[in-house]
Structures are given as structure tokens and as C-alpha cells.
Design an enzyme around this catalytic site. Structure first.
Site, short mmCIF file in Angstrom:
data_model
loop_
_atom_site.label_atom_id
_atom_site.label_comp_id
_atom_site.label_asym_id
_atom_site.label_seq_id
_atom_site.Cartn_x
_atom_site.Cartn_y
_atom_site.Cartn_z
N ASN A 30 3.48 3.87 -5.81
CA ASN A 30 2.54 4.82 -6.38
C ASN A 30 3.24 5.69 -7.43
OD1 ASN A 30 3.85 5.94 -4.09
ND2 ASN A 30 2.29 7.50 -3.83
N CYS B 77 -2.01 3.84 -7.60
CA CYS B 77 -1.57 3.40 -6.28
C CYS B 77 -0.51 2.30 -6.39
CB CYS B 77 -2.75 2.84 -5.49
SG CYS B 77 -3.92 4.09 -4.91
N GLU C 38 -0.49 -0.54 -4.85
CA GLU C 38 -1.11 -1.86 -4.97
C GLU C 38 -1.47 -2.15 -6.42
OE1 GLU C 38 -1.79 0.58 -2.93
OE2 GLU C 38 -2.55 -0.10 -0.99
N CYS D 277 -8.37 -0.13 -4.67
CA CYS D 277 -7.35 -1.18 -4.61
C CYS D 277 -7.85 -2.40 -3.84
CB CYS D 277 -6.06 -0.63 -4.00
SG CYS D 277 -5.15 0.40 -5.18
#
Ligand code: THU
Length: 130
Positions: A39, A50, A52, A86
Site C-alpha cells: 500500500n 492498496c 493489491e 481490489c
């Protein structure tokens, strides 16, 4: 290196001075390559990204688009789940059966599929006009 190890390692690079909550993510592609992300927060809060999202961006930048497995690691009491946005980003590149391993630094683990995390995902087929 396992996918959880890769996510744990990249988590150290998280830029999370505002929340203090570091997250690491890793995706394994169909070809077997691993891409990682952490992140990256911003003083203008909504501009943070984020872990991801970072891993997906690295994967796409490298020319890969097929996610086979995902790992997300945080130092939390219980394994954290990817946020709603995400989940949708992961669903762009992975099918409903793709496993998402959610782990804590202390070793707790939960595995769910993308389909379990995002049932009835909006996908390209929904863009067909009526
Ligand atoms: N965060 C992630 O990076 N991934 C998740 O799955 C959940 C939340 C980040 C966003 C923000 O920088 C911090 O965790 C606290 O919400």
C-alpha cells in the site's frame, strides 16, 4: 519463495505513515511469475493505493494478465480481506475459482476464492447493450 513469503517481504516497503497499517500483496500468474505490491498512502488520503492494486499494476506492466493465485498479508489480529475495489480489480484478471490466501504476520491463514469474496462480479459480459 511462497506467495505469502513474497507478500510478507514487500509489506516492509509499504508507505503507510497515515494509517500505520502496512499491507503486502502478491499475485502468481498462470505462467508462474510472481508480482508484488504494497500500500502507498498519500497526504491527500483518497489518492492512496492498496497493496493489491500495486501488485496488479506490476503484473500488467510486465505484460501478464492472468492471475492464478493471490496472497495478502497484514499485521492484524485476523487475516484481512481485500477491499471491495481490489476484489473487482482482481476479478478483472482472475476467475471465480482463483484462491486468495489472507495471512497475518503471526501465521493465521484463511483461503477463499475470488468468487466467494466477490459473488456476482460485474464483468465484461455485463457491458453488452440490451
Ligand atoms: N489496504 C490494503 O492495501 N489492502 C487491503 O486489502 C485493505 C487495506 C490498505 C489501504 C490503507 O493504506 C491501509 O490498508 C489502511 O486501510
Amino acid at each position: 519463495m511462497t506467495l505469502v513469503d513474497a507478500a510478507t517481504r514487500v509489506r516492509d516497503n509499504a508507505h503507510a505513515p497515515y494509517s500505520g497499517f502496512r499491507v503486502g500483496a502478491a499475485v502468481r500468474t498462470a505462467s508462474g511469475r510472481i508480482f508484488v505490491g504494497c500500500n502507498v498512502e498519500n497526504a491527500a488520503s483518497p489518492e492512496g493505493t492498496c497493496a493489491e492494486t500495486g501488485a496488479i499494476a506490476a503484473m500488467v506492466a510486465a505484460g501478464e494478465t492472468e492471475v492464478a493465485e493471490v496472497a495478502v498479508v497484514a499485521d492484524a489480529k485476523v487475516p484481512i480481506t481485500p477491499c471491495g475495489g481490489c476484489r473487482q480489480r482482481l476479478a478483472e484478471f482472475g476467475g471465480a475459482g482463483v484462491p486468495v490466501v489472507m495471512a497475518t504476520l503471526k501465521g493465521a491463514r484463511v483461503t477463499m476464492t475470488l468468487g466467494e469474496l466477490l459473488p456476482l462480479a460485474f464483468d465484461a459480459s455485463h457491458r453488452a447493450r440490451g
